[in-house]
Design a protein around this motif. Structure first.
Motif, mmCIF file in Angstrom:
data_model
loop_
_atom_site.group_PDB
_atom_site.id
_atom_site.type_symbol
_atom_site.label_atom_id
_atom_site.label_comp_id
_atom_site.label_asym_id
_atom_site.label_seq_id
_atom_site.Cartn_x
_atom_site.Cartn_y
_atom_site.Cartn_z
ATOM 1 N N VAL A 1 7.262 4.789 -7.743
ATOM 2 C CA VAL A 1 5.811 4.609 -7.644
ATOM 3 C C VAL A 1 5.337 4.873 -6.227
ATOM 4 N N ARG A 2 6.084 4.352 -5.237
ATOM 5 C CA ARG A 2 5.699 4.581 -3.843
ATOM 6 C C ARG A 2 5.772 6.071 -3.505
ATOM 7 N N SER A 3 6.809 6.737 -3.969
ATOM 8 C CA SER A 3 6.945 8.173 -3.705
ATOM 9 C C SER A 3 5.800 8.951 -4.343
ATOM 10 N N PHE A 4 5.426 8.556 -5.558
ATOM 11 C CA PHE A 4 4.314 9.237 -6.227
ATOM 12 C C PHE A 4 3.013 9.027 -5.466
ATOM 13 N N ASN A 5 2.741 7.799 -5.051
ATOM 14 C CA ASN A 5 1.511 7.521 -4.316
ATOM 15 C C ASN A 5 1.463 8.292 -2.999
ATOM 16 N N LYS A 6 2.615 8.401 -2.339
ATOM 17 C CA LYS A 6 2.667 9.165 -1.097
ATOM 18 C C LYS A 6 2.405 10.646 -1.355
ATOM 19 N N MET A 7 2.993 11.167 -2.438
ATOM 20 C CA MET A 7 2.774 12.571 -2.793
ATOM 21 C C MET A 7 1.305 12.832 -3.097
ATOM 22 N N ARG B 1 -3.933 6.710 -8.042
ATOM 23 C CA ARG B 1 -2.832 5.953 -7.449
ATOM 24 C C ARG B 1 -2.267 5.001 -8.502
ATOM 25 N N VAL B 2 -0.987 4.700 -8.412
ATOM 26 C CA VAL B 2 -0.314 3.815 -9.362
ATOM 27 C C VAL B 2 -0.113 2.455 -8.713
ATOM 28 N N GLU B 3 -0.508 1.393 -9.426
ATOM 29 C CA GLU B 3 -0.322 0.052 -8.902
ATOM 30 C C GLU B 3 1.157 -0.329 -8.920
ATOM 31 N N LEU B 4 1.544 -1.109 -7.920
ATOM 32 C CA LEU B 4 2.934 -1.577 -7.843
ATOM 33 C C LEU B 4 3.168 -2.829 -8.686
ATOM 34 N N ARG B 5 2.144 -3.294 -9.366
ATOM 35 C CA ARG B 5 2.258 -4.512 -10.163
ATOM 36 C C ARG B 5 3.346 -4.359 -11.224
ATOM 37 N N GLY B 6 4.335 -5.241 -11.168
ATOM 38 C CA GLY B 6 5.421 -5.243 -12.140
ATOM 39 C C GLY B 6 6.532 -4.261 -11.847
ATOM 40 N N ALA B 7 6.369 -3.406 -10.850
ATOM 41 C CA ALA B 7 7.400 -2.400 -10.522
ATOM 42 C C ALA B 7 8.435 -3.004 -9.590
ATOM 43 N N ARG B 8 9.703 -2.805 -9.925
ATOM 44 C CA ARG B 8 10.789 -3.351 -9.122
ATOM 45 C C ARG B 8 11.904 -2.310 -8.989
ATOM 46 N N GLY B 9 12.674 -2.444 -7.934
ATOM 47 C CA GLY B 9 13.854 -1.588 -7.756
ATOM 48 C C GLY B 9 13.507 -0.123 -7.683
#
Length: 352
Positions: A115-121, A101-109
């Motif tokens: 990142v959310r789409s990748f984690n869901k996939m 899973r990829v952390e959302l830390r520092g991810a924006r817009g």
């Protein structure tokens, strides 16, 4: 509908546009910093000094380059850090690791959306892998059990010291387990066919109430042997759909009601049509289910305890749910332990 979807910009495209704007912005900031330093030094020092004609331009460019590099590193760590983590996670998924899973830390817009789409996939892929593994394990176990039973009793039949009663008992067991295997194979094929089907063909207009009466009559032997009372309250309804698919639903629901209702119990089948909605309810006065059982009742191979016999294979209700979904409907259950169960199938009245 498809044209609108084609025009809609996806997250990767938006991310590419944002990256382009980021590079242009970095160039603009770099030029602004260089001009600012140059103007500041020009006010403080006379740049027209002929002894060192190149000193100040070199100094200005050097300071600007240092500031530009520092600014680029900060921007990279702030914005491109999540992209680097996303690329590493993508490589891990490609290698077969669906737990990453990829952390959302520092991810924006747009980056946060990617990142959310990748984690869901990754989560969906992990669920599919787990489901396939569980299905194979359960399927192997369900097939292995009757095969072992058949082999064991077949070896016992080879003995010459058996009484006629023992021989009959062993033969009946082999026949019963063989029928269980045959039924399981049939249900597996049906479920696989339905799961790989999205569009239902072969639709005709038929009498739904007559079909329900026919399904009840087909299982008359089962409910008469247990001394059950079967009552039908059926409104005359003509339905447009696949007749064979619908028959699978009713046959499985009525068969389950017979199996889980003790001798002397009652089964009620109700058919109603209100405006564009058709409901079919199959109720029994059987053993009922607790909430935990109701949460898993439509899972493949799930058989709750206590189970009345070993004829079932836990696939009937999975077929019912998938068949109802293919018909654009849904199936719900209401039950309480010791007070019976009611399965309700809700359909949309289609026009031919």
């Amino acid at each position: 509908m498809s044209r609108n979807k084609g025009k809609k910009e996806n997250p990767p495209a938006r991310l590419l546009g944002t990256m382009s704007l980021l590079v242009l912005g970095l160039v603009a900031v770099y030029a602004t910093v260089a001009l600012g330093i140059y103007s500041l030094v020009q006010r403080l020092v006379h740049l027209e000094d002929r002894n060192y004609p190149l000193l100040w331009p070199i100094l200005i460019l050097s300071v600007s380059a240092i500031l530009g590099v520092v600014l680029a590193i900060l921007i990279f760590r702030w914005y491109l850090g999540p992209l680097s983590r996303l690329m590493q996670a993508t490589q891990a998924v490609a290698a077969g690791d669906y737990s990453v899973r990829v952390e959302l830390r520092g991810a924006r817009g747009e980056m946060a959306s990617c990142v959310r789409s990748f984690n869901k996939m990754a989560e969906e892929l992990s669920s599919v892998e787990l489901l396939q593994s569980d299905f194979v394990n359960t399927f192997s176990h369900e097939f292995k059990t009757p095969l072992i039973s058949i082999r064991g009793f077949a070896k016992l039949l080879q003995s010459r010291d058996l009484t006629e009663e023992q021989r009959q008992t062993y033969t009946d067991t082999i026949v019963r387990q063989s029928e269980r295997l045959a039924a399981m194979s049939t249900h597996i094929l049906e479920l696989t066919q339905y799961e790989n089907t999205e569009i239902v063909s072969g639709k005709t207009t038929f009498s739904l109430d007559e079909q329900l009466r026919r399904c009840i009559r087909q299982q008359e032997r089962g409910w008469l042997q247990k001394g059950l009372t079967v009552a039908g309250d059926l409104d005359p309804v003509d339905y447009y759909g696949n007749e064979e698919l619908m028959e699978h639903i009713w046959s499985n629901l009525i068969s389950n009601a017979i199996r889980f209702t003790p001798a002397g119990g009652e089964i009620t089948v109700v058919l109603r049509k209100e405006r564009d909605e058709i409901t079919v309810s199959v109720s029994d006065t059987g053993i009922g289910m607790d909430e935990e059982t109701q949460r898993h009742i439509f899972d493949k191979f799930y058989r709750a305890e206590p189970y009345p016999d070993n004829r079932g294979n836990g696939l009937g209700l999975s077929i019912v749910r998938r068949a109802a979904e293919l018909c654009g409907g849904q199936v719900t259950v209401f039950s309480k332990p010791g007070k019976g169960s009611t399965f309700t199938v809700t359909l949309t009245a289609e026009e031919a």
